[in-house]
Design a protein around this motif. Structure first.
Motif, PDB file in Angstrom:
ATOM      1  N   PRO A 636       1.083  -1.555   0.227  1.00 13.99           N
ATOM      2  CA  PRO A 636       0.572   0.138   0.160  1.00 13.99           C
ATOM      3  C   PRO A 636       1.015   1.196  -0.098  1.00 13.99           C
ATOM      4  O   PRO A 636       1.740   1.475   0.587  1.00 13.99           O
ATOM      5  CB  PRO A 636      -0.469   0.141   1.098  1.00 13.99           C
ATOM      6  CG  PRO A 636      -0.075  -0.920   2.300  1.00 13.99           C
ATOM      7  CD  PRO A 636       0.898  -1.942   1.442  1.00 13.99           C
ATOM      8  N   ALA A 663      -2.738   1.107  -3.953  1.00 11.41           N
ATOM      9  CA  ALA A 663      -1.488  -0.522  -3.547  1.00 11.41           C
ATOM     10  C   ALA A 663      -1.038  -0.943  -4.875  1.00 11.41           C
ATOM     11  O   ALA A 663      -2.434  -0.561  -5.661  1.00 11.41           O
ATOM     12  CB  ALA A 663      -2.404  -1.989  -2.790  1.00 11.41           C
ATOM     13  N   ILE A 713      -5.999   2.151   1.403  1.00  8.13           N
ATOM     14  CA  ILE A 713      -5.975   0.890   1.451  1.00  8.13           C
ATOM     15  C   ILE A 713      -4.574   0.011   2.387  1.00  8.13           C
ATOM     16  O   ILE A 713      -4.025   0.101   2.908  1.00  8.13           O
ATOM     17  CB  ILE A 713      -5.070   0.259  -0.080  1.00  8.13           C
ATOM     18  CG1 ILE A 713      -6.195   0.057  -1.554  1.00  8.13           C
ATOM     19  CG2 ILE A 713      -4.357  -1.484   0.014  1.00  8.13           C
ATOM     20  CD1 ILE A 713      -5.610  -0.346  -2.436  1.00  8.13           C
ATOM     21  N   SER A 716      -3.899  -6.061   2.280  1.00 11.59           N
ATOM     22  CA  SER A 716      -4.197  -6.835   0.979  1.00 11.59           C
ATOM     23  C   SER A 716      -4.698  -8.682   1.528  1.00 11.59           C
ATOM     24  O   SER A 716      -3.413  -9.196   2.381  1.00 11.59           O
ATOM     25  CB  SER A 716      -3.536  -6.433  -0.066  1.00 11.59           C
ATOM     26  OG  SER A 716      -2.238  -6.235   0.174  1.00 11.59           O
ATOM     27  N   THR A 725      -8.044  -6.642  -1.887  1.00 15.08           N
ATOM     28  CA  THR A 725      -7.262  -4.816  -1.326  1.00 15.08           C
ATOM     29  C   THR A 725      -9.058  -4.302  -0.639  1.00 15.08           C
ATOM     30  O   THR A 725      -9.665  -4.114  -0.727  1.00 15.08           O
ATOM     31  CB  THR A 725      -7.345  -4.007  -2.467  1.00 15.08           C
ATOM     32  OG1 THR A 725      -8.040  -3.987  -3.005  1.00 15.08           O
ATOM     33  CG2 THR A 725      -5.743  -4.693  -3.109  1.00 15.08           C
TER      34      THR A 725
END
Length: 837
Positions: A636, A663, A713, A716, A725
């Motif tokens: 990110p 990201a 973000i 993930s 994400t």
């Protein structure tokens, strides 16, 4: 970089005041100013001479090393772990060094500090509400479907394999569990044709959470079908009407993902440090303060002094978290706060989920430097920092103190000394470590140890082959027995035996004049990054614990502040690029070749964004995703220019919005980094660009460069062939076969006020959530989320903008004073980048 003790901070600047004087008065003032200035110069010369007389003592490096070794031996020889003999002793020690551990205020994690939260009051004919729009697009829930999981899926990036760490997102290969505010959102992620939000559950579901004035979920642990959620809260102890900060631990059964069921809840006064999942139990570290102002003299009780615990519910009676004489202290530590290590059952068959099984409490030194916690399969280590001045009075007289009351002695010595530069004052720094054996929920103190410096974080600790390795920085200015002080910082790694934490080996002298920026232990090797102008990466060997050694060194511009193993001979560094003069540029990802540990090298690197760019990985390792099987790396990042960057447009850095906010997905190969996808969750990269009509921001001006918080973000993960994400506001899927973005997405957490409905009032009239939210950042301006400050307090000594948008009182009470020209309406339009109010 020289380490500075932040316990001594500059006072905040106050608004300038202007006054009118008559000419004669000005002359008198001028003469007085000259006299005072001359006196101050004379005093300064005297002080400089005294300081010079004190610091002119110098030692050779060998002499200084010998003195430091002697002092380290004395530090270890004095170590003693013992319980207090009474609440009176505990209270006296903490009253003398109360620190800054506020017992009432709730300090939330950075995700709730969304920077700027502008709102705009709208005219009746154009006003709109955004609160009910958060779940309108994709917010409807669907059936949970089957519980089949994907064959492969990622988990939280943790320090020790097999020891899970609490986080804001968890997944089990089929469902994603996200917590924030008072919400638990469960998303079906696999199979892809059944994707969707299956439930949104309010965590304000029992007595404790419903009655909390402030409530915000922080992290969670998942063990089989039990989800343990830790939330920060402010609760009221009914018998005393005392408000305290607390951690609420709720155990939820998520077998039916469409309808999670609350099993149990415990509340412990304090703030969450971290938690680990070991053998079906959560081991939770909580920092707290004793109730010093409520301790009657001369013989306080456990109920008077100790932090409180409610189990199973706030509706039950509160009890001390432990007895005063069960609180342990380490000799020579100036106690300022308390740390409690508690165990909570999740899936152990002998205890119901959510049962608070055991707890141990320590009196610790620093209240501003958070404890570092490391856990292995059967041990938890709690490391706390302590810095102190010790001053010997000239007459040597000490009276009124018990023989073992070290805190009383030190305090009286300090009062006898009027100047810090007096030669009888000495400065020392140490980190004290307590080892606990954990088994089936039981917590037993095993040993205590110390290192003569401060730790970077949990990554400074590691257990391997019967030894604990501890990396630390010893700051400059440490007093030596000869009267001299250390001239520069020094970095080292101590090797301690795990049974009693005795020192068995040490390697030191790394990066002198610098401090540790990153540390990683992998098997019998260690990797350290220090920095001031260039980035030395040291490779260390611990095959012989009694003789640790430096194998190699690589110097490159910039630095890494997180290190991650890629394979047996490759190490990833995440940090900042720079030049040979120490100037910092954008985010840098580097692959270090360790095939020759004596000569490490860089085999690939990439620079992202300008000097104000940032990745959350630098602060939180859980933000990184790496899959060794596919060489998938997800970072990110927010890319921004800095004030020193060249800007062809001529705009300032503040005027330029982020160039990327999301990201970036890479695959790693021999050539280095291959960009496969760039994922963003919102067209609004900038907080102010998303809400241009919002006007001035509360608690300060706004910059176009301020990133959109709800679109950041934060995590993930992958499940099967899809990458997910997750930001606070949305979850999105990206194909890992085609790397096609935007295949699927859904709103996640909804906009929410963190204070309880009706908890805030103005002139004894409860305020609606909408009105509290409309106050924006003003109601939380102190950064500690202590709600419901009086409106006139929020306005006092603050400058109102010309259009009155910063008027807290006008927003809440529709008053024209003191800013005027404020149009009051019943509804507001919210910045889409703000979720938490």
């Amino acid at each position: 970089m020289t380490a500075v003790d932040p316990s001594v901070a500059a006072e905040p600047k106050k608004p300038a005041q202007f006054f009118c004087f008559r000419p004669k008065v000005l002359v008198v003032v001028a003469v007085l100013a000259v006299v005072v200035a001359a006196a101050m110069i004379a005093i300064s010369l005297i002080l400089i001479k005294k300081h010079h007389d004190h610091t002119e003592k110098s030692l050779t490096p060998e002499e200084a090393s010998r003195e430091l070794a002697m002092q380290d031996a004395q530090l270890l020889a004095r170590l003693r772990l013992a319980p207090y003999d009474s609440c009176r002793s505990l209270a006296r020690s903490l009253q003398l060094y109360p620190g800054s551990n506020y017992g009432e205020h709730v300090s939330l994690s950075s995700r709730y500090d969304t920077g700027y939260q502008p709102v705009m009051l709208m005219e009746p004919e154009i006003m709109m509400m955004a609160l009910d729009s958060a779940g309108s697009s994709g917010g409807a829930t669907r059936a949970a479907g089957s519980s089949k999981s994907a064959d492969s899926y990622s988990s939280t990036n943790v320090q020790v394999k097999g020891i899970d760490e609490s986080d804001i997102v968890k997944n089990d290969g089929a469902f994603i569990y996200s917590v924030g505010g008072s919400q638990l959102v469960i998303v079906r992620a696999y199979p892809s044709d059944e994707r969707g939000v299956v439930s949104r559950t309010s965590l304000r579901a029992d007595g404790v959470s419903k009655r909390a004035e402030v409530f915000a979920a922080e992290e969670a642990l998942l063990d089989a079908d039990t989800l343990l959620i830790f939330s920060a809260a402010q609760v009221t102890h009914a018998p005393t009407s005392r408000r305290v900060a607390a951690v609420i631990a709720q155990a939820w059964n998520v077998t039916d993902r469409a309808a999670p069921r609350l099993l149990a809840a415990s509340t412990i006064e304090g703030s969450l440090v971290t938690s680990r999942l070991i053998g079906g139990f959560a081991y939770v570290a909580i920092s707290s303060a004793a109730h010093l102002s409520h301790s009657p003299a001369p013989m306080p009780t456990d109920e008077d002094v100790m932090p409180l615990v409610w189990h199973p519910s706030i509706l039950g009676d509160a009890a001390p978290v432990t007895a005063c004489d069960d609180v342990s202290y380490i000799s020579d530590v100036q106690p300022r706060s308390l740390v409690t290590l508690a165990s909570i059952a999740l899936t152990d068959p002998a205890h119901a989920p959510g049962t608070l099984v055991s707890r141990k409490t320590l009196a610790t030194g620093s209240s501003w430097r958070e404890a570092a916690v490391f856990a292995s399969a059967n041990s938890v280590y709690v490391a706390t920092y302590n810095s102190e001045w010790k001053c010997e009075p000239a007459d040597g007289s000490i009276s009124g103190c018990g023989a073992d009351e070290w805190w009383c002695i030190d305090r009286r010595r300090l009062r006898h000394t009027s100047s810090w530069w007096r030669e009888e004052c000495s400065y020392s720094v140490a980190t004290y470590i307590v080892a606990f054996t954990v088994e089936a929920g039981a917590i037993t103190q095993r040993a205590r140890g110390a290192v003569p410096g401060y730790l970077l974080s949990q990554w400074a600790l590691d257990e391997h082959a019967g030894h604990l390795r501890v990396a630390y920085t010893r700051p400059q200015g440490i007093s030596l027995s000869s009267g001299a002080r250390t001239a520069q910082t020094d970095n080292a790694v101590d090797v301690l035996a795990i049974d009693d934490l005795r020192l068995v080996g040490r390697v030191r002298g790394l990066g002198q004049g610098e401090r540790i920026y990153a540390m990683r232990f992998i098997g019998s090797r260690g990797y350290m990054v220090t920095f001031r102008e260039v980035d030395p990466l040291y490779t260390l060997d611990f095959d012989e614990p009694t003789k640790p050694r430096v194998l190699g060194e690589l110097k490159i511009p910039g630095y890494s502040d997180y290190l991650h193993p890629i394979d047996a001979t490759t190490l990833l560094g995440v940090g900042k690029a720079g030049n040979d003069a120490g100037a910092i540029r954008g985010v840098k990802l580097a692959l270090f070749d360790l095939s020759d540990v004596f000569k490490p090298s860089v085999k690939g690197e990439i620079e992202l964004g300008g000097s104000d760019s940032h990745t959350a990985v630098s602060d939180d390792h859980k933000a990184l995703l790496f899959d060794p099987k596919s060489s998938l790396l997800v970072i990110p990042i927010t890319e921004r220019v800095g004030w020193q960057d060249v800007k062809p447009s001529g705009e300032s850095a503040c005027e330029q919005p982020p160039t990327f906010h999301g990201a970036k997905v890479f695959t790693l190969d021999e050539a280095g980094f291959s960009l496969r996808a760039a994922i963003e969750h919102s067209p609004h990269r900038s907080h102010t660009k998303a809400f241009p009509e919002g006007g001035e921001c509360a608690c300060g001006g706004c910059c176009a460069s301020t990133p959109c918080a709800s679109a950041m973000i934060r995590r993930s993960l992958y499940i099967g062939d899809d990458l997910y994400t997750i930001s606070d506001g949305e979850v999105r899927a990206t194909s890992l076969t085609s790397f096609t973005t935007g295949e699927w997405g859904a709103p996640l957490l909804e906009r929410e006020v963190l204070v309880r409905e009706g908890a805030c009032s103005l002139e004894d009239v409860p305020l609606s959530w909408q009105r509290v939210a409309a106050s924006g950042k003003d109601i939380y301006c102190n950064g500690l989320y202590s709600p419901c400050r009086p409106a006139d307090w929020a306005l006092r000594d603050r400058e109102c903008s010309s259009n009155g948008r910063r008027s807290f009182e006008a927003l809440l009470n529709c008053a024209v004073a003191p800013c005027g020209n404020m149009t009051c309406v019943e509804e507001v339009r919210y910045n889409p980048c703000s979720l938490w109010f």
